[in-house]
Design a protein around this motif. Sequence first.
Motif, PDB file in Angstrom:
ATOM      1  N   ILE A   1      94.567  42.795 -41.164  1.00  0.00           N
ATOM      2  CA  ILE A   1      94.987  44.053 -40.537  1.00  0.00           C
ATOM      3  C   ILE A   1      96.129  44.711 -41.311  1.00  0.00           C
ATOM      4  O   ILE A   1      96.768  45.640 -40.812  1.00  0.00           O
ATOM      5  CB  ILE A   1      95.424  43.828 -39.071  1.00  0.00           C
ATOM      6  N   LEU A   2      96.350  44.257 -42.547  1.00  0.00           N
ATOM      7  CA  LEU A   2      97.524  44.732 -43.291  1.00  0.00           C
ATOM      8  C   LEU A   2      97.491  46.239 -43.528  1.00  0.00           C
ATOM      9  O   LEU A   2      98.518  46.913 -43.406  1.00  0.00           O
ATOM     10  CB  LEU A   2      97.632  43.989 -44.619  1.00  0.00           C
ATOM     11  N   ASP A   3      96.324  46.786 -43.853  1.00  0.00           N
ATOM     12  CA  ASP A   3      96.238  48.235 -44.093  1.00  0.00           C
ATOM     13  C   ASP A   3      96.629  49.023 -42.847  1.00  0.00           C
ATOM     14  O   ASP A   3      97.344  50.031 -42.931  1.00  0.00           O
ATOM     15  CB  ASP A   3      94.817  48.620 -44.528  1.00  0.00           C
ATOM     16  N   ASN A   4      96.154  48.559 -41.680  1.00  0.00           N
ATOM     17  CA  ASN A   4      96.516  49.234 -40.427  1.00  0.00           C
ATOM     18  C   ASN A   4      98.009  49.095 -40.132  1.00  0.00           C
ATOM     19  O   ASN A   4      98.650  50.033 -39.649  1.00  0.00           O
ATOM     20  CB  ASN A   4      95.704  48.658 -39.264  1.00  0.00           C
ATOM     21  N   VAL A   5      98.541  47.920 -40.424  1.00  0.00           N
ATOM     22  CA  VAL A   5      99.971  47.692 -40.207  1.00  0.00           C
ATOM     23  C   VAL A   5     100.794  48.634 -41.078  1.00  0.00           C
ATOM     24  O   VAL A   5     101.741  49.286 -40.607  1.00  0.00           O
ATOM     25  CB  VAL A   5     100.337  46.220 -40.508  1.00  0.00           C
ATOM     26  N   ILE A   6     100.434  48.762 -42.347  1.00  0.00           N
ATOM     27  CA  ILE A   6     101.181  49.630 -43.270  1.00  0.00           C
ATOM     28  C   ILE A   6     101.106  51.080 -42.825  1.00  0.00           C
ATOM     29  O   ILE A   6     102.099  51.819 -42.871  1.00  0.00           O
ATOM     30  CB  ILE A   6     100.659  49.456 -44.709  1.00  0.00           C
ATOM     31  N   THR A   7      99.937  51.508 -42.366  1.00  0.00           N
ATOM     32  CA  THR A   7      99.797  52.886 -41.876  1.00  0.00           C
ATOM     33  C   THR A   7     100.757  53.157 -40.722  1.00  0.00           C
ATOM     34  O   THR A   7     101.408  54.218 -40.659  1.00  0.00           O
ATOM     35  CB  THR A   7      98.346  53.137 -41.418  1.00  0.00           C
ATOM     36  N   LEU A   8     100.884  52.207 -39.806  1.00  0.00           N
ATOM     37  CA  LEU A   8     101.767  52.392 -38.656  1.00  0.00           C
ATOM     38  C   LEU A   8     103.239  52.234 -39.045  1.00  0.00           C
ATOM     39  O   LEU A   8     104.112  52.865 -38.441  1.00  0.00           O
ATOM     40  CB  LEU A   8     101.383  51.395 -37.558  1.00  0.00           C
ATOM     41  N   VAL A   9     103.524  51.414 -40.046  1.00  0.00           N
ATOM     42  CA  VAL A   9     104.905  51.307 -40.539  1.00  0.00           C
ATOM     43  C   VAL A   9     105.331  52.629 -41.180  1.00  0.00           C
ATOM     44  O   VAL A   9     106.465  53.082 -41.009  1.00  0.00           O
ATOM     45  CB  VAL A   9     105.036  50.140 -41.540  1.00  0.00           C
ATOM     46  N   VAL A  10     104.420  53.262 -41.913  1.00  0.00           N
ATOM     47  CA  VAL A  10     104.712  54.585 -42.501  1.00  0.00           C
ATOM     48  C   VAL A  10     105.043  55.587 -41.398  1.00  0.00           C
ATOM     49  O   VAL A  10     105.986  56.379 -41.523  1.00  0.00           O
ATOM     50  CB  VAL A  10     103.516  55.082 -43.345  1.00  0.00           C
ATOM     51  N   LYS A  11     104.279  55.546 -40.317  1.00  0.00           N
ATOM     52  CA  LYS A  11     104.556  56.432 -39.184  1.00  0.00           C
ATOM     53  C   LYS A  11     105.942  56.158 -38.609  1.00  0.00           C
ATOM     54  O   LYS A  11     106.679  57.091 -38.259  1.00  0.00           O
ATOM     55  CB  LYS A  11     103.486  56.229 -38.105  1.00  0.00           C
ATOM     56  N   ALA A  12     106.317  54.886 -38.526  1.00  0.00           N
ATOM     57  CA  ALA A  12     107.649  54.532 -38.012  1.00  0.00           C
ATOM     58  C   ALA A  12     108.749  55.002 -38.959  1.00  0.00           C
ATOM     59  O   ALA A  12     109.840  55.380 -38.524  1.00  0.00           O
ATOM     60  CB  ALA A  12     107.734  53.025 -37.792  1.00  0.00           C
ATOM     61  N   LEU A  13     108.488  54.998 -40.265  1.00  0.00           N
ATOM     62  CA  LEU A  13     109.465  55.484 -41.232  1.00  0.00           C
ATOM     63  C   LEU A  13     109.763  56.970 -41.023  1.00  0.00           C
ATOM     64  O   LEU A  13     110.860  57.442 -41.329  1.00  0.00           O
ATOM     65  CB  LEU A  13     108.952  55.275 -42.659  1.00  0.00           C
ATOM     66  N   LYS A  14     108.790  57.702 -40.498  1.00  0.00           N
ATOM     67  CA  LYS A  14     108.961  59.134 -40.254  1.00  0.00           C
ATOM     68  C   LYS A  14     109.598  59.421 -38.900  1.00  0.00           C
ATOM     69  O   LYS A  14     109.899  60.576 -38.585  1.00  0.00           O
ATOM     70  CB  LYS A  14     107.597  59.842 -40.309  1.00  0.00           C
ATOM     71  N   ASN A  15     109.807  58.378 -38.097  1.00  0.00           N
ATOM     72  CA  ASN A  15     110.349  58.564 -36.750  1.00  0.00           C
ATOM     73  C   ASN A  15     111.760  59.142 -36.829  1.00  0.00           C
ATOM     74  O   ASN A  15     112.597  58.657 -37.582  1.00  0.00           O
ATOM     75  CB  ASN A  15     110.368  57.213 -36.024  1.00  0.00           C
ATOM     76  N   PRO A  16     112.058  60.193 -36.052  1.00  0.00           N
ATOM     77  CA  PRO A  16     113.388  60.808 -36.110  1.00  0.00           C
ATOM     78  C   PRO A  16     114.490  59.936 -35.536  1.00  0.00           C
ATOM     79  O   PRO A  16     115.671  60.213 -35.755  1.00  0.00           O
ATOM     80  CB  PRO A  16     113.225  62.093 -35.285  1.00  0.00           C
TER      81      PRO A  16
END
Length: 334
Positions: free
Chosen positions: A127-142
Amino acid sequence: MTSETALRDLNLPPKSERTNETSSKDILAKPYVEPSDENVGEKQRKNTVSLVEPPVNGSEVGHSGTDVVVAEVEYIESDKLNDLDDIDECLKVLLDGLGSKDWVLLCDTLNNVRRFSIYHKEALQDILDNVITLVVKALKNPRSAVCKTAIMTCADIFKAFGDTIVDSLDPLLVQLLLKSSQDKRFVCEAAEKALIDLTVWVSPVLLLPKLQPYLKNRNPRIRAKASMCVSRSVPRLGPEGIKDYGIDKLTQIASSQLSDKLPESREAARSLLLELQTSYEKSPVLAPEQETPSDEPLVYSWEQFCESNLPKLSAQAVLRVTSSITQEAPVSGL
């Protein structure tokens, strides 16, 4: 969306973040105070920030006397993270937690990703690709607490998976360069540390092509951070690796940063040129065949090599730098 477009769109923090950063009604329960220099080490080991969870129907904390919920977020260094209690159960809810709008749950789940990376990285493989996608989203969190925890998660992912994440690296790299270039110091420092880990754990042969486009980015701070990453990554190639990668190409890259706007870029370029000069002198380039035969093959000196591979003004700039660095080296060791 290309990496360049992502950089352009994300160059400024979201409006909600800018508002929250300057508003007297900031969601922080008490203002964040930057640690003094002597306390930086201690703060980096374990930071605790108390925050007030805003009401569901608004982005600010009201003053009507209604009770507010105070949540505590810890920034725990990797070597202080304990193993998971229930691996299977944590894995089942991992993706849901990473996609949660509850920022406290999101931070907890990001820390669990870190624990998986440290103790059970094989469990994340599928599930690493899915995890990275969601980590990227968290990096954009204000919200800064989420952003910093996501940055720390990136560092642990780099250490655990190394070269295997190269195909998924671009969106992470974009965000880390952006975060390392912003004004919020404690987020900036975490992103810089993650970029250092990136240069340590990902092969320079794979990483350098990813970094090169950012050396021409219109944002000088992005260029500076990318230049520093290149300067840290190239020495890991070693003399033979530098020769195989193309010392002429690397010299051209370094020379282009010598005239950059920010001193960080110029200093990184000077450091890289010194490394390239040292490497070149261990394995110089043969000169073209001479008209008169000679028992000993002729080689280009460093000066001749630069003059043959760079425009005249660029070669002069490079030689001024490498000559001055070489002359000053004995003094700097005193």
